[in-house]
Design a protein around this motif. Structure first.
Motif, PDB file in Angstrom:
ATOM      1  N   UNK A  93       0.810  -1.222   0.000  1.00 10.76           N
ATOM      2  CA  UNK A  93       0.000   0.000   0.000  1.00 10.76           C
ATOM      3  C   UNK A  93       0.840   1.269   0.000  1.00 10.76           C
ATOM      4  N   UNK A  94       2.106   1.160   0.404  1.00 13.40           N
ATOM      5  CA  UNK A  94       2.970   2.340   0.440  1.00 13.40           C
ATOM      6  C   UNK A  94       4.089   2.298  -0.608  1.00 13.40           C
ATOM      7  N   UNK A  95       4.246   1.139  -1.253  1.00  9.62           N
ATOM      8  CA  UNK A  95       5.309   1.013  -2.259  1.00  9.62           C
ATOM      9  C   UNK A  95       4.806   0.551  -3.620  1.00  9.62           C
ATOM     10  N   UNK A  96       3.587   0.072  -3.670  1.00  7.04           N
ATOM     11  CA  UNK A  96       3.041  -0.406  -4.933  1.00  7.04           C
ATOM     12  C   UNK A  96       2.917   0.721  -5.944  1.00  7.04           C
ATOM     13  N   UNK A  97       2.777   0.372  -7.230  1.00  6.71           N
ATOM     14  CA  UNK A  97       2.723   1.387  -8.294  1.00  6.71           C
ATOM     15  C   UNK A  97       1.481   2.264  -8.217  1.00  6.71           C
ATOM     16  N   UNK A  98       1.692   3.572  -8.179  1.00 11.00           N
ATOM     17  CA  UNK A  98       0.612   4.559  -8.130  1.00 11.00           C
ATOM     18  C   UNK A  98       0.970   5.728  -9.046  1.00 11.00           C
ATOM     19  N   UNK A  99       0.052   6.096  -9.930  1.00 13.59           N
ATOM     20  CA  UNK A  99       0.264   7.249 -10.788  1.00 13.59           C
ATOM     21  C   UNK A  99       1.299   7.053 -11.877  1.00 13.59           C
ATOM     22  N   UNK A 100       1.594   5.817 -12.223  1.00 11.65           N
ATOM     23  CA  UNK A 100       2.605   5.567 -13.241  1.00 11.65           C
ATOM     24  C   UNK A 100       2.005   5.440 -14.642  1.00 11.65           C
ATOM     25  N   UNK A 101       0.682   5.322 -14.718  1.00 10.91           N
ATOM     26  CA  UNK A 101       0.012   5.207 -16.017  1.00 10.91           C
ATOM     27  C   UNK A 101      -0.801   6.460 -16.325  1.00 10.91           C
ATOM     28  N   UNK A 102      -1.959   6.256 -16.946  1.00  9.31           N
ATOM     29  CA  UNK A 102      -2.812   7.373 -17.349  1.00  9.31           C
ATOM     30  C   UNK A 102      -3.735   7.839 -16.229  1.00  9.31           C
ATOM     31  N   UNK A 103      -3.830   7.058 -15.157  1.00 10.42           N
ATOM     32  CA  UNK A 103      -4.688   7.448 -14.033  1.00 10.42           C
ATOM     33  C   UNK A 103      -3.954   8.487 -13.198  1.00 10.42           C
ATOM     34  N   UNK A 104      -4.577   9.636 -12.992  1.00 13.90           N
ATOM     35  CA  UNK A 104      -3.939  10.749 -12.289  1.00 13.90           C
ATOM     36  C   UNK A 104      -4.118  10.570 -10.788  1.00 13.90           C
ATOM     37  N   UNK A 105      -3.050  10.287 -10.092  1.00 16.61           N
ATOM     38  CA  UNK A 105      -3.115  10.085  -8.649  1.00 16.61           C
ATOM     39  C   UNK A 105      -1.724  10.236  -8.048  1.00 16.61           C
ATOM     40  N   UNK A 106      -1.672  10.817  -6.870  1.00 15.80           N
ATOM     41  CA  UNK A 106      -0.427  10.912  -6.107  1.00 15.80           C
ATOM     42  C   UNK A 106      -0.726  10.479  -4.684  1.00 15.80           C
ATOM     43  N   UNK A 107       0.208   9.798  -4.051  1.00 22.35           N
ATOM     44  CA  UNK A 107       0.005   9.402  -2.659  1.00 22.35           C
ATOM     45  C   UNK A 107      -0.029  10.624  -1.734  1.00 22.35           C
ATOM     46  N   UNK A 108       0.739  11.623  -2.073  1.00 28.75           N
ATOM     47  CA  UNK A 108       0.916  12.765  -1.165  1.00 28.75           C
ATOM     48  C   UNK A 108      -0.190  13.802  -1.311  1.00 28.75           C
ATOM     49  N   UNK A 109      -0.444  14.505  -0.205  1.00 30.97           N
ATOM     50  CA  UNK A 109      -1.373  15.624  -0.215  1.00 30.97           C
ATOM     51  C   UNK A 109      -2.832  15.218  -0.220  1.00 30.97           C
ATOM     52  N   UNK A 110      -3.719  16.195  -0.151  1.00 30.29           N
ATOM     53  CA  UNK A 110      -5.160  15.933  -0.189  1.00 30.29           C
ATOM     54  C   UNK A 110      -5.626  15.643  -1.609  1.00 30.29           C
ATOM     55  N   UNK A 111      -6.867  15.180  -1.781  1.00 29.93           N
ATOM     56  CA  UNK A 111      -7.374  14.901  -3.131  1.00 29.93           C
ATOM     57  C   UNK A 111      -7.551  16.194  -3.916  1.00 29.93           C
ATOM     58  N   UNK A 112      -7.396  16.105  -5.214  1.00 32.69           N
ATOM     59  CA  UNK A 112      -7.582  17.266  -6.081  1.00 32.69           C
ATOM     60  C   UNK A 112      -8.800  17.062  -6.973  1.00 32.69           C
ATOM     61  N   UNK A 113      -9.309  18.154  -7.516  1.00 33.45           N
ATOM     62  CA  UNK A 113     -10.454  18.070  -8.416  1.00 33.45           C
ATOM     63  C   UNK A 113     -10.121  17.230  -9.646  1.00 33.45           C
ATOM     64  N   UNK A 114      -8.888  17.319 -10.125  1.00 38.87           N
ATOM     65  CA  UNK A 114      -8.460  16.547 -11.293  1.00 38.87           C
ATOM     66  C   UNK A 114      -8.485  15.054 -10.983  1.00 38.87           C
ATOM     67  N   UNK A 115      -8.071  14.679  -9.785  1.00 34.43           N
ATOM     68  CA  UNK A 115      -8.062  13.263  -9.403  1.00 34.43           C
ATOM     69  C   UNK A 115      -9.476  12.701  -9.294  1.00 34.43           C
TER      70      UNK A 115
END
Length: 288
Positions: A93-115
Motif C-alpha cells: 500500500x505504500x510502495x506499490x505502483x501509483x500514478x505511473x500510467x494514465x490514471x492521475x493520482x499521487x500518494x501525497x497531499x489531499x485529493x484534487x479536483x483533477x483526481x
C-alpha cells in the motif's frame, strides 16, 4: 525461497487457503515478495499437474499477475480475477505502483479536483487503473495522509466517525483478490461501511455522471467482486466530490441540521394537508 516453494506445494494438496496463509508468512519472513519469484520457479511444474486445481494453484502455474479482467468466453458469465500475489506484501500500500500510467493520482497531499473528475471515475469502472490507485484515492478523500518520511498512512484529517472505526486505511477493493471468507471479510466490511455512508439521493450519482461520457453501468452477467467494489468506490468519490469536498466537519454538521429541519417541515405540511407520510428512511451512517 526454494524451500518455501517446496513446503507450499505440499500444503496445497490439502488446503489452498491454509497454504496461502502459510506462503504469506513465509514471504514476509524471507525478504518480501521477491522471495516468491524464486519459490515459484521451484514448484511451477508441480502446480501444473492434475492434482493442482485451486485458484492459487492456477495462479502459480500460469505466473499471472491478474492485472486486468480476462475471460475465455464472454457469454459464459463473469470473469473471475485470480489472486494477485504482490498485494500480499504489507508494504504494497505504500510502495506499490501509483500514478505511473494514465490514471492521475499521487500518494501525497489531499485529493484534487483533477483526481476526482468523471474521466477518472470512468477509468476506475473500466479497470484502466490498478486496485491500489482506487484505494489510494478513496483514502485521500476520507482524510488519510501519506507520511513519506516514515512511509506510512496516517489518519491526519480523517472524518471523526470513520476514524473511530478505521484508524488505518482499509482495503476497499480486496487487492489480494482472494475471496475466501477468512481473507476477504475485512475488505467486504469496509466497503459496505463506505456504501452505507452514502445518502439515498446519491446512490445513483455514478451512473448520472458517467452516462453522458458513455458508461451506463455493468451488465449483470459481467459482474465480479472487483468490478462491483470499484463502482461502489467510484460512486462514493462522486458523492464526496459533490457533497463533502471543501467543507469542514462543522459546516457539514450544520448543513445536515438544516436539511433535517427542511425535511421535518415538509412532513409537517403533508400531515396538515392530510397526506400520508412515510416515516421510514434507509439507515445512513455518515463518515463525519
Amino acid at each position: 525461497a526454494r524451500a518455501v516453494g517446496q513446503n507450499f506445494v505440499t500444503m496445497m494438496t490439502s488446503s489452498w487457503p491454509t497454504a496461502l496463509a502459510a506462503l504469506t508468512i513465509a514471504i514476509l519472513s524471507q525478504g518480501g515478495v521477491l522471495a516468491f519469484q524464486t519459490a515459484h520457479q521451484s514448484f511451477a511444474a508441480s502446480c501444473s499437474s492434475s492434482r493442482c486445481s485451486s485458484p492459487v494453484h492456477r495462479l502459480l502455474a500460469s505466473g499471472s499477475d491478474a492485472s486486468t479482467d480476462k475471460s475465455d468466453d464472454d457469454n459464459v458469465g463473469p470473469d473471475i480475477l485470480q489472486p494477485f500475489v504482490p498485494a500480499l506484501d504489507p508494504k504494497y500500500s505504500v510502495r506499490g505502483p501509483v500514478g505511473e500510467g494514465k490514471f492521475i493520482i499521487s500518494r501525497t497531499g489531499p485529493p484534487t479536483a483533477e483526481e476526482m473528475s468523471n474521466e477518472q471515475m470512468l477509468k476506475i469502472v473500466k479497470i484502466e487503473c490498478n486496485d491500489l490507485e482506487v484505494n489510494t484515492l478513496v483514502w485521500k478523500c476520507l482524510g488519510y495522509r501519506f507520511n513519506e518520511e516514515e512511509e506510512k498512512w496516517e489518519p491526519t484529517e480523517v472524518f471523526p466517525n470513520w476514524k473511530e472505526r478505521f484508524p488505518d486505511p482499509p482495503d476497499f477493493i480486496g487487492m489480494q483478490r482472494v475471496y475466501s471468507r477468512e481473507v476477504d471479510q475485512p475488505s467486504l466490511r469496509s466497503n459496505q461501511a463506505l456504501v452505507r455512508s452514502i445518502p439515498p439521493g446519491n446512490k445513483q450519482s455514478l451512473k448520472t455522471q458517467l452516462k453522458p461520457i458513455g458508461w451506463k453501468g455493468y451488465n449483470y452477467k459481467e459482474l465480479t467482486p472487483n468490478k462491483t467494489r470499484r463502482a461502489q468506490c467510484a460512486n462514493w468519490i462522486v458523492f464526496y466530490r459533490e457533497e463533502l469536498f471543501g467543507y469542514t466537519v462543522e459546516e457539514l454538521k450544520e448543513r445536515r441540521r438544516l436539511r433535517k429541519e427542511a425535511e421535518a417541515a415538509a412532513e409537517a405540511k403533508m400531515r396538515e394537508e392530510g397526506k400520508e407520510v412515510d416515516t421510514w428512511k434507509p439507515p445512513v451512517k455518515e463518515v463525519f
